[in-house]
Design an enzyme around this catalytic site. Structure first.
Site, mmCIF file in Angstrom:
data_model
loop_
_atom_site.group_PDB
_atom_site.id
_atom_site.type_symbol
_atom_site.label_atom_id
_atom_site.label_comp_id
_atom_site.label_asym_id
_atom_site.label_seq_id
_atom_site.Cartn_x
_atom_site.Cartn_y
_atom_site.Cartn_z
ATOM 1 N N CYS A 173 24.902 103.654 32.325
ATOM 2 C CA CYS A 173 24.387 105.024 32.206
ATOM 3 C C CYS A 173 24.123 105.413 30.752
ATOM 4 C CB CYS A 173 25.377 105.975 32.896
ATOM 5 S SG CYS A 173 25.671 107.545 32.128
ATOM 6 N N GLY A 174 22.895 105.775 30.475
ATOM 7 C CA GLY A 174 22.470 106.096 29.108
ATOM 8 C C GLY A 174 23.152 107.322 28.536
ATOM 9 N N HIS A 175 23.337 108.360 29.370
ATOM 10 C CA HIS A 175 23.996 109.579 28.880
ATOM 11 C C HIS A 175 25.452 109.284 28.511
ATOM 12 C CE1 HIS A 175 20.754 112.323 29.589
ATOM 13 N NE2 HIS A 175 20.583 111.856 30.808
ATOM 14 N N CYS A 176 26.048 108.334 29.239
ATOM 15 C CA CYS A 176 27.437 107.964 28.933
ATOM 16 C C CYS A 176 27.495 107.290 27.568
ATOM 17 C CB CYS A 176 27.990 107.001 29.985
ATOM 18 S SG CYS A 176 27.832 107.603 31.675
#
Ligand SMILES: *[C@@H]1O[C@H](CO)[C@@H](O)[C@H](O)[C@H]1NC(C)=O
Ligand SMILES: *[C@@H]1O[C@H](CO)[C@@H](O)[C@H](O)[C@H]1NC(C)=O
Ligand SMILES: *[C@@H]1O[C@H](CO)[C@@H](O)[C@H](O)[C@H]1NC(C)=O
Ligand SMILES: *[C@@H]1O[C@H](CO)[C@@H](O)[C@H](O)[C@H]1NC(C)=O
Length: 528
Positions: A77-80
């Site tokens: 997950c990129g936001h993570c």
């Protein structure tokens, strides 16, 4: 647009956490069960001061740390990934604070049971556990950067509002910050106090205090339950009396705090623009000055003086034309040499108002200008290009703001107008068809095919919100406007015209036109 939308704004902010990263929510991998031999250990491991949790050690972590913030993440997950350095920084900032408070993380795809137990629907998702209680953790709603995370957590640890007992304590508290908020409540067991503290937990940028002492009520001139915002600028203080019958209304108080914690006059720049638009005040009055000129700076006094009665209704903003604000000037179709001057805009309707340039800018003239706009006495200022000399020489007639009324509402003509933007692809795609249509009907005395560039020409009759917009203005005295929503081809257009502005059957539903990038309201909102 008031309380409900403020509430909606908060709901959306809260939901954004859950929604982010949902694009991959289905791709969850199976945990490699057989990887560990022997009974599962509840040992607690750390990475960068962050506990690594599994279904086997969560209970132990809850026992050992009274307050636990747990991030559910997924490796893909990129936001993570974006959050990771901030999260690690927050963990290191908290290291010295107390051992009761700990940050932790859970690899969601590898810990399906936990994901299910806590209803995680997207990554990252952060949940706050208190007092070792595994049921119903609180959703993290704070900012996603290290300091913000720390502030949010401290609010939940401490009392979210400082109890004030004596006059000296209160005075010191008020003096400690530019803005503090004190809830004066006669009975601290009252439900209103819980509402107040809930706001204090969430509004982490402001400092809250609380008191029930009669001498403090008296000292600050209060006889009833009131929330008071003390500030070291502008009016110094603003009171929010708690409604005795309806109780404390959270959205009302939240909006009150937003409005009254802003300065009466805000200088526009890249740091303040988020605050200016975040205030959700729809009317903005802009004073354009060249800050390097004394004569211009003197106007700030008048501007400041005129502002108080409009607090909450009109936001007073100063734009320095000698600063990096060319885009603002451009948006208003202005020139740095126009300063000093005022512009008024409603950011929702994008209606703009221009003052009488003859008149000097004084506190009184500013007040009158605002009052006249708010009471509908002044008409919005409409941009228009000049009428081109050859506007009616080609089959497609060229309309601008200045000739639109006269041509479109000509009682003897049926006028079909394409409202376009030069950059819009759908407009370009239909440009040839429009030419062909005009060519086809050029000998029909009573039919006019026309176009208008809506980015340079604003109309009083209506605002154009999507491109292209096609409207038909049938002959006759009643100023009828028919929106054309069918297929954009020569055949359907012709049928429509031959039929006097109706189609036998609506052929196909309109392709919805996106709001974003339609007219320049967005540009103003994003940049200004
Ligand atoms: C934590 O405390 C230690 C020792 O008191 C100090 O050296 C360190 O800078 C502190 N770290 C933070 C992040 O405040
Ligand atoms: C845990 O929290 C829930 C919800 O707030 C509450 O109902 C429950 O009583 C708490 N359990 C304990 C052991 O405190
Ligand atoms: C602002 O005023 C200064 C001083 O007169 C002048 O040099 C400068 O060009 C002005 N800036 C703009 C953008 O007009
Ligand atoms: C801006 O002002 C200058 C000087 O008065 C003028 O030459 C120029 O045409 C103006 N530009 C616009 C876009 O009005």
């Amino acid at each position: 647009m008031r309380l409900d939308s403020i509430l909606l704004f908060f709901l959306l902010t809260v939901r954004a956490w859950a929604l982010d990263g949902e694009e991959g929510g289905e791709k969850e991998a199976k945990a490699p069960e057989e990887a560990t031999a022997g009974p599962p250990s509840d040992e607690l491991l750390e990475e960068d001061d962050i506990l690594v949790l599994t279904q086997h050690n969560l209970d132990r972590a809850l026992r050992e740390h009274r307050y636990l913030l747990v991030e559910f993440y997924a490796p893909w997950c990129g936001h993570c990934k974006a959050l990771a350095p901030e999260y690690a920084k927050a963990a290191s900032l908290l290291k010295n604070e107390s051992s009761e408070l700990k940050l932790a993380k859970v690899d969601g795809p590898a810990e399906k049971e936990l994901v299910e137990e806590f209803g995680v629907t997207g990554y990252p998702s952060l949940k706050f556990f208190r007092d070792g209680n595994r049921s119903q953790p609180v959703e993290f709603t704070g900012p996603r950067e290290a300091e913000g995370i720390v502030r949010w957590l401290k609010r939940r640890l401490g009392p979210s509002a400082t109890h004030l007992e004596t006059e000296a304590e209160a005075a010191q508290f008020i003096d400690s910050q530019d803005i503090v908020i004190i809830g004066f409540f006669k009975d601290l067991q009252d439900e209103d106090v819980a509402e107040f503290l809930a706001i204090a937990e969430d509004v982490v940028d402001l400092t809250f205090g609380l008191t029930d002492r009669p001498e403090l009520f008296q000292k600050y001139g209060l006889s009833k339950d009131t929330v008071v915002l003390f500030k070291k600028f502008d009016e110094g203080r603003a009171d929010f009396p708690v409604d005795e019958e309806l109780g404390l209304d959270q959205p009302d108080l939240t909006r009150f705090l937003v409005i009254h914690s802003m300065h009466l006059v805000t200088e526009f720049n890249s740091q303040t623009s988020a605050k200016i638009f975040g205030a959700r005040i729809l009317n903005h009055l802009l004073l354009f000055i060249n800050q390097t000129l004394n004569s211009h700076r003197e106007l700030l006094k008048d501007f400041q003086e005129a502002a108080p009665p409009f607090r909450g209704e009109v936001l007073f903003v100063v734009v320095d034309v000698a600063g990096e604000n060319d885009h603002v000037l451009q948006y208003f179709g202005m020139n740095a040499t126009d300063a000093p001057t005022l512009r008024f805009i409603n950011v929702e309707t994008t209606k703009k108002y221009v003052p009488n340039t003859e008149e000097e800018i004084t506190a009184a003239s500013i007040t009158t200008f605002c009052q006249d706009i708010l009471s509908g006495k002044v008409k919005p200022h409409l941009r228009s290009q000049e009428i081109p000399a050859d506007w009616d020489q080609k089959p497609v007639k060229v309309l601008v703001g200045k000739n639109f009324e006269q041509v479109a509402f000509d009682e003897t003509k049926n006028v079909f107008v394409k409202f376009y933007a030069p950059w819009c692809t759908h407009c370009k795609e239909m440009a040839q068809t429009w030419e062909d249509l005009a060519e086809k009907y050029k000998d029909h005395e009573d039919i006019i095919i026309a176009e208008l560039d809506s980015t340079a020409n604003e109309l009083e009759a209506f605002a154009i919100r999507g491109f292209p917009t096609l409207k038909y203005f049938p002959a006759g005295p009643d100023r009828k406007v028919i929106e054309y929503k069918s297929a954009r081809d020569l055949e359907t257009f012709s049928k429509f015209l031959d039929n006097g502005g109706v189609l036998p059957e609506p052929e196909q539903p309109e392709v919805p036109l996106p709001e974003a990038g339609t007219n320049d309201s967005k540009a103003h909102k994003d940049e200004l």
